[in-house]
Design a protein around this motif. Sequence first.
Motif, PDB file in Angstrom:
ATOM      1  N   THR A  16      19.398  -3.901  -5.318  1.00  0.00           N
ATOM      2  CA  THR A  16      18.941  -4.496  -4.051  1.00  0.00           C
ATOM      3  C   THR A  16      17.864  -3.676  -3.366  1.00  0.00           C
ATOM      4  OG1 THR A  16      20.721  -3.345  -2.866  1.00  0.00           O
ATOM      5  CG2 THR A  16      21.192  -5.567  -3.695  1.00  0.00           C
ATOM      6  N   SER A  67      18.082  -0.883  -1.764  1.00  0.00           N
ATOM      7  CA  SER A  67      18.594  -0.570  -0.430  1.00  0.00           C
ATOM      8  C   SER A  67      18.807   0.921  -0.288  1.00  0.00           C
ATOM      9  CB  SER A  67      19.919  -1.306  -0.177  1.00  0.00           C
ATOM     10  OG  SER A  67      19.752  -2.697  -0.318  1.00  0.00           O
ATOM     11  N   ARG A 106      21.690  -9.247   0.207  1.00  0.00           N
ATOM     12  CA  ARG A 106      20.607  -9.024  -0.759  1.00  0.00           C
ATOM     13  C   ARG A 106      21.114  -9.185  -2.187  1.00  0.00           C
ATOM     14  NH1 ARG A 106      17.754  -3.472   1.631  1.00  0.00           N
ATOM     15  NH2 ARG A 106      16.781  -4.431   3.476  1.00  0.00           N
TER      16      ARG A 106
END
Length: 393
Positions: free
Chosen positions: A86, A88, A100
């Motif tokens: 993702t 992140s 996500r």
Amino acid sequence: MLSYDIIKGLAIFFAPILIPKAIALFRSVSSHVANRPPPQPLPPLASRALNILFFSTALFLALSLPSGNNVLSNKSFGTNDIFKLTNSRFNTPTELLFSRLRRLGGQYEVESEHDSTLKKLFTSPIARGVYLQLGSEPLIACPFCSLDSSITYLLYYLPFNTLVPHLFHLLVIGAVTSGAIVGPKIARWRNKFLIGSVVLFVLELCVILRATSPLFSLTENTPSAQRNKWTNIYSHYPDAPTSLHVQLVTLRPLAFTVFDAICAALIYLSATDRLFYTPPTPAEQAQQVVSMSAATMMTALTRLQALSVTRGAIARDPELSAKYSAYHCGGGGGKGDDEWIWQEEEVINAVAKVMNDRALQSNTRRNEKGVEMLNPSEYVDTITAGLEDPVSS
């Protein structure tokens, strides 16, 4: 940075020690390579060891490939990294992180009980840190682990994820170097290969303990202290942090693959006498001489037994006994008798083959029927040539 003067001083100090040793090593290797015997075909026992290593190398190489499974499914136990997928950061909110992940497509489920449990745990910075270091399996499957004592996750992780793969690899190396399976010539690598396997285990253990050192820290268990600790650890990752567990899942079997390939190369080179040739010891040479002598004595004994049986059969048969007596009394010893034993074609060919001497073959004659005959006088003269000369001291 090392200055030129420091390098020059070190070179002046170590050169008299290292250069003679390097020259001696080079000469030793050159002499070893020059005096080695010609390459031998691969022995069957060495081929068996190489077959085992081939299958183990193929297995570990297959395990090092990306699985492509669901990142959060029970089958994968987090063999992929949710933060990398993702893109992140470590402190990304949980809802945003899983939203996500959901937008990546139907390949990644986030609705199972396993995923819901992980989603709840991700609200804690310690759980996220354990996930990045040890994967999702300890967080989900460990029955005695607690976020208040995060070291319990490491105690659950090490036996199943680190110790078991290395024990299996040690089992493979032990089978490959077992004298009962591959013979003593390959078994001489046993200690070296096992030590190398143990070194791989110790290296991985050191990497894991160094990376999970925050689990041993005695910081306050307040949420702010935990958040600050784990945020400081992963502050050097501007985007997504790297998961140690995912790296180990790939690098561990890859290291086994490279190690087994090196072991196979060493076994092949030593088994075919291309490298690492060790000359036989005096005890082994004596054993070879004794074995050859014993084999020769057994062959001679077998022939004597066959001769004794043949003479016994001749003595018991009246017709054969009469021919035998007639031959030794001179009845069959004339040169003009075609039945004489030296005129038999099979006897001539056998004698010529055993002696492998052209001089013997040149002493043959052909009778009126075209059959080759061996002249016994010339045969004896050829065999005893030089015996009448006095021995010079």
